[in-house]
Enzyme design. Structure first.
Site, PDB file in Angstrom:
ATOM      1  N   ASN A   1      31.478  42.241  40.149  1.00  0.00           N
ATOM      2  CA  ASN A   1      30.064  41.622  39.372  1.00  0.00           C
ATOM      3  C   ASN A   1      29.943  40.211  39.708  1.00  0.00           C
ATOM      4  O   ASN A   1      31.172  39.692  39.569  1.00  0.00           O
ATOM      5  CB  ASN A   1      30.250  42.038  37.925  1.00  0.00           C
ATOM      6  CG  ASN A   1      31.515  41.652  37.196  1.00  0.00           C
ATOM      7  OD1 ASN A   1      32.572  41.680  37.600  1.00  0.00           O
ATOM      8  ND2 ASN A   1      31.218  41.579  35.709  1.00  0.00           N
TER       9      ASN A   1
ATOM     10  N   GLU B   1      27.794  37.033  38.210  1.00  0.00           N
ATOM     11  CA  GLU B   1      26.937  36.662  37.201  1.00  0.00           C
ATOM     12  C   GLU B   1      26.132  35.373  37.664  1.00  0.00           C
ATOM     13  O   GLU B   1      26.396  34.897  38.454  1.00  0.00           O
ATOM     14  CB  GLU B   1      27.724  36.474  35.917  1.00  0.00           C
ATOM     15  CG  GLU B   1      28.349  37.893  35.252  1.00  0.00           C
ATOM     16  CD  GLU B   1      29.107  37.838  34.081  1.00  0.00           C
ATOM     17  OE1 GLU B   1      29.409  36.660  33.435  1.00  0.00           O
ATOM     18  OE2 GLU B   1      29.228  38.919  33.426  1.00  0.00           O
TER      19      GLU B   1
ATOM     20  N   ALA C   1      23.442  32.003  35.884  1.00  0.00           N
ATOM     21  CA  ALA C   1      23.113  31.340  34.642  1.00  0.00           C
ATOM     22  C   ALA C   1      21.729  32.252  33.957  1.00  0.00           C
ATOM     23  O   ALA C   1      21.564  31.978  32.702  1.00  0.00           O
ATOM     24  CB  ALA C   1      23.047  29.918  34.673  1.00  0.00           C
TER      25      ALA C   1
ATOM     26  N   CYS D   1      26.148  43.916  39.210  1.00  0.00           N
ATOM     27  CA  CYS D   1      27.067  44.880  38.983  1.00  0.00           C
ATOM     28  C   CYS D   1      27.919  45.170  40.115  1.00  0.00           C
ATOM     29  O   CYS D   1      27.442  45.047  41.157  1.00  0.00           O
ATOM     30  CB  CYS D   1      26.731  46.062  38.312  1.00  0.00           C
ATOM     31  SG  CYS D   1      25.922  45.802  36.781  1.00  0.00           S
TER      32      CYS D   1
ATOM     33  N   GLU E   1      29.161  47.819  41.388  1.00  0.00           N
ATOM     34  CA  GLU E   1      28.649  48.896  42.004  1.00  0.00           C
ATOM     35  C   GLU E   1      27.683  48.842  42.981  1.00  0.00           C
ATOM     36  O   GLU E   1      27.537  49.199  44.134  1.00  0.00           O
ATOM     37  CB  GLU E   1      28.150  49.965  40.921  1.00  0.00           C
ATOM     38  CG  GLU E   1      28.898  50.735  39.849  1.00  0.00           C
ATOM     39  CD  GLU E   1      29.360  49.760  38.562  1.00  0.00           C
ATOM     40  OE1 GLU E   1      29.088  48.403  38.704  1.00  0.00           O
ATOM     41  OE2 GLU E   1      29.189  50.253  37.472  1.00  0.00           O
TER      42      GLU E   1
ATOM     43  N   CYS F   1      22.606  50.974  37.771  1.00  0.00           N
ATOM     44  CA  CYS F   1      23.453  51.416  38.825  1.00  0.00           C
ATOM     45  C   CYS F   1      23.508  52.987  39.290  1.00  0.00           C
ATOM     46  O   CYS F   1      23.582  53.421  40.439  1.00  0.00           O
ATOM     47  CB  CYS F   1      24.922  50.768  38.610  1.00  0.00           C
ATOM     48  SG  CYS F   1      25.188  49.125  38.793  1.00  0.00           S
TER      49      CYS F   1
HETATM   50  N1  THU Z   1      28.847  45.405  34.596  1.00  0.00           N
HETATM   51  C1  THU Z   1      29.385  46.011  36.041  1.00  0.00           C
HETATM   52  O1  THU Z   1      29.536  45.250  36.848  1.00  0.00           O
HETATM   53  N2  THU Z   1      29.267  47.216  35.979  1.00  0.00           N
HETATM   54  C2  THU Z   1      29.122  48.115  34.999  1.00  0.00           C
HETATM   55  O2  THU Z   1      28.983  49.375  35.453  1.00  0.00           O
HETATM   56  C3  THU Z   1      28.532  47.631  33.740  1.00  0.00           C
HETATM   57  C4  THU Z   1      28.579  45.895  33.522  1.00  0.00           C
HETATM   58  C5  THU Z   1      29.197  43.958  34.607  1.00  0.00           C
HETATM   59  C6  THU Z   1      27.836  43.093  34.320  1.00  0.00           C
HETATM   60  C7  THU Z   1      28.155  42.065  33.654  1.00  0.00           C
HETATM   61  O3  THU Z   1      28.685  40.919  34.550  1.00  0.00           O
HETATM   62  C8  THU Z   1      29.341  42.271  32.694  1.00  0.00           C
HETATM   63  O4  THU Z   1      29.790  43.694  33.349  1.00  0.00           O
HETATM   64  C9  THU Z   1      29.013  42.691  31.433  1.00  0.00           C
HETATM   65  O5  THU Z   1      28.159  43.344  31.144  1.00  0.00           O
END
Ligand code: THU
Length: 126
Positions: free
Chosen positions: A42, A44, A46, A53, A55, A89
């Site tokens: 993942n 992120e 700002a 995500c 996936e 996803c």
């Molecule tokens: N996140 C994922 O990367 N995959 C998932 O299936 C669920 C959530 C990430 C998004 C965000 O960076 C962090 O988890 C918290 O939501």
């Protein structure tokens, strides 16, 4: 590759996650029909809604390299709950096949597995 090996790749991929806001690294390892594997983490931002995500990173890496036939995806999140794919996803993955097997792991490596079609019944299509 067995489930455990794919899950280990997902766990390793989580080490590259960029998560200054949630502090919740996630890793994914996507196995293609020919055995190729693409990993993702993942990333992120700002502007929170711009976050992508693990996936979707793995899937976009695979598609951009010419791969579209997917067999399994392993997802690892270091938490108390199995790291299930979010709704976005699920829709993103089912575009390519509703037969994809989803392995969701939590801290310690225990995991559950589902067919994608059972995680997103009656998905949007046109
Ligand atoms: N996140 C994922 O990367 N995959 C998932 O299936 C669920 C959530 C990430 C998004 C965000 O960076 C962090 O988890 C918290 O939501």
């Amino acid at each position: 590759m067995n489930d455990r090996e794919l899950l280990n790749l997902a766990r390793d991929a989580a080490k590259n996650a960029y998560t200054p806001y949630s502090n919740f690294p996630v890793g994914a390892a996507l196995e293609c029909e020919d055995g190729s594997v693409f990993v993702g983490c993942n990333v992120e931002n700002a502007a929170i809604g711009n976050t992508i995500c693990a996936e979707r990173v793995a899937i976009t890496k695979a598609v951009s390299e010419g791969y579209r036939n997917f067999k399994r995806i392993a997802i690892y999140g270091d938490g108390q709950n199995y790291c299930m794919p979010c709704g976005t996803c699920r829709q993103f993955m089912i575009e390519f096949s509703d037969e994809i097997e989803v392995l969701s792991a939590k801290t310690g490596g225990r995991y559950v597995s589902y067919k994608l079609k059972d995680l997103l019944p009656r998905a949007f299509r046109f």
